[in-house]
Motif scaffolding. Structure first.
Motif, PDB file in Angstrom:
ATOM      1  N   GLY A 147       0.938  -1.449   0.143  1.00  0.00           N
ATOM      2  CA  GLY A 147       0.236   0.002  -0.354  1.00  0.00           C
ATOM      3  C   GLY A 147       0.654   1.340   0.241  1.00  0.00           C
ATOM      4  N   LEU A 148       2.634   1.004   0.262  1.00  0.00           N
ATOM      5  CA  LEU A 148       2.609   2.269   0.264  1.00  0.00           C
ATOM      6  C   LEU A 148       3.755   2.889  -1.230  1.00  0.00           C
ATOM      7  N   GLU A 149       2.841   2.073  -2.143  1.00  0.00           N
ATOM      8  CA  GLU A 149       3.345   2.244  -3.537  1.00  0.00           C
ATOM      9  C   GLU A 149       2.950   3.437  -4.432  1.00  0.00           C
ATOM     10  N   PRO A 150       1.640   4.080  -4.056  1.00  0.00           N
ATOM     11  CA  PRO A 150       0.865   5.266  -4.657  1.00  0.00           C
ATOM     12  C   PRO A 150       1.727   6.422  -3.982  1.00  0.00           C
ATOM     13  N   ASP A 151       2.991   6.379  -3.008  1.00  0.00           N
ATOM     14  CA  ASP A 151       3.646   7.172  -2.236  1.00  0.00           C
ATOM     15  C   ASP A 151       4.860   7.286  -2.652  1.00  0.00           C
ATOM     16  N   GLY A 152       5.085   6.465  -3.286  1.00  0.00           N
ATOM     17  CA  GLY A 152       6.088   6.137  -4.421  1.00  0.00           C
ATOM     18  C   GLY A 152       7.130   6.313  -3.227  1.00  0.00           C
ATOM     19  N   ILE A 153       7.079   4.621  -2.417  1.00  0.00           N
ATOM     20  CA  ILE A 153       7.532   4.656  -1.245  1.00  0.00           C
ATOM     21  C   ILE A 153       7.725   3.002  -1.348  1.00  0.00           C
ATOM     22  N   PHE A 154       9.296   2.035  -1.875  1.00  0.00           N
ATOM     23  CA  PHE A 154       9.275   0.826  -2.186  1.00  0.00           C
ATOM     24  C   PHE A 154      10.662   0.487  -1.029  1.00  0.00           C
ATOM     25  N   LEU A 155      10.973  -0.721  -1.123  1.00  0.00           N
ATOM     26  CA  LEU A 155      11.638  -1.983  -0.231  1.00  0.00           C
ATOM     27  C   LEU A 155      11.575  -3.687  -1.023  1.00  0.00           C
ATOM     28  N   GLU A 156      12.299  -3.976  -2.029  1.00  0.00           N
ATOM     29  CA  GLU A 156      11.717  -4.838  -2.562  1.00  0.00           C
ATOM     30  C   GLU A 156      12.567  -6.114  -2.161  1.00  0.00           C
ATOM     31  N   GLY A 157      12.432  -5.957  -1.091  1.00  0.00           N
ATOM     32  CA  GLY A 157      11.953  -7.226  -0.512  1.00  0.00           C
ATOM     33  C   GLY A 157      13.911  -8.143  -0.493  1.00  0.00           C
TER      34      GLY A 157
END
Length: 347
Positions: free
Chosen positions: A128-138
């Protein structure tokens, strides 16, 4: 069994594999298919490489769960470790992805398999953080030390430190963030291309961490419990030598064996002394995957490890139920009584 090396893995058999143009901008390891090679040929070569990896892991005694993917809009689905990780104690994490065309790689059927075959208590979903442009790819963005509970993370667009801290709080890890760049100053897009942590050995390109103090801290933290640190060069990283993963398999006789799984290209890049250091604690299993490596990832990226306890089979559950009843009232039931009772209920 080591907490670091899972005995089961998830692989995605991506039938329409192709290097993803949406990830090329920040993935310096990505390449193009050979000139004149059709998309159909690229996909066919990649499928053969995926099957070869699955076969090699099974031969090493690792349990392999393979999921087919026929969707041509998911070119990177062969890399499930970017959206999923599993953890001891029944914890599962689902991650926010940087490239929009990768976000529908997340699959409910994979999660359902985990819940039905393993003991899953909690699924924490950060997508759900994707729309805020915040990522952590596992476990592409993080390389996890499951023994010392440290999350090593090279900062990038795909590894936001705020989400890292949130993950570490939720899952009980210590964040160890640092900058990592190549000789041209280009940031490393995923930590797992420069580092691999096994039970007793770690492979890492410390020379790509420009801050000398942080470099020393990372080295010290990796080796504090006696783990051997094998230093890789940037040239070896470009051959995917850091993109490896330790797994726990079984010999045909049922004895436990630890294997360091990597690509044949990565294996060839290692010096004899580095190979010897790795083989002090585990066997090297390597598979040739040149087509898949065009996408900028290698064997580690293809493997989502399962760090969960298996659920007992129906037969084991039946035995446990009989034993529990007979503890309270000895001789009340045997297995056949319970089977007949179940059959009657189903009818």
């Amino acid at each position: 069994m080591s907490a670091q090396a899972p005995s089961a893995v998830i692989l995605i058999r991506a039938e329409r594999f192709t290097p993803n143009p949406a990830t090329a901008a920040d993935n310096a390891f990505q390449g193009d298919a050979p000139a004149g090679q059709s998309d159909d040929d690229t996909a066919a070569h990649a499928l053969a490489e995926m099957d070869a990896l699955a076969d090699a892991l099974r031969a090493a005694g690792v349990r392999v769960h393979v999921f087919a993917d026929e969707d041509h809009t998911r070119p990177d689905s062969v890399f499930p470790n970017n959206w999923l990780s599993t953890h001891a104690g029944g914890m599962v994490a689902v991650y926010p992805m940087y490239a929009s065309n990768r976000r529908h790689e997340r699959r409910a059927d994979v999660l359902e398999m985990l819940k039905s075959s393993y003991r899953v208590q909690t699924i924490v979903d950060y997508s759900g953080l994707e729309p805020d442009g915040i990522f952590l790819e596992g476990t592409g963005a993080m390389v996890l030390d499951h023994v010392s509970r440290v999350a090593y993370t090279a900062r990038s667009y795909r590894a936001d430190t705020h989400v890292l801290e949130r993950f570490c709080t939720d899952f009980g890890y210590e964040p160890m963030a640092f900058d990592a760049v190549d000789s041209a100053g280009v940031p490393v897009y995923h930590t797992n291309v420069i580092a691999c942590i096994g039970t007793d050995v770690a492979l890492i390109a410390l020379e790509m961490i420009p801050d000398e103090d942080r470099r020393a801290q990372v080295r010290e933290r990796l080796s504090v419990n006696g783990r051997t640190v094998v230093e890789l060069t940037e040239d070896q990283i470009r051959e995917f030598a850091g993109n490896a993963v330790e797994l726990c398999g079984r010999t045909p006789e049922g004895r436990r064996r630890y294997v360091m799984t990597m690509s044949a290209r990565a294996h060839r890049s290692l010096r004899p002394d580095q190979v010897a250091a790795i083989e002090e604690s585990c066997e090297i299993v390597s598979v040739d995957i040149p087509t898949i490596e065009l996408a900028g990832g290698s064997v580690r990226c293809m493997i989502a490890g399962v760090h969960l306890d298996r659920r007992p089979s129906a037969e084991q559950e039946l035995t446990e139920a009989v034993e529990a009843i007979n503890e309270d009232a000895p001789g009340t039931l045997d297995g056949s009584d319970l089977i007949r009772a179940d059959e009657g209920a189903d009818a």
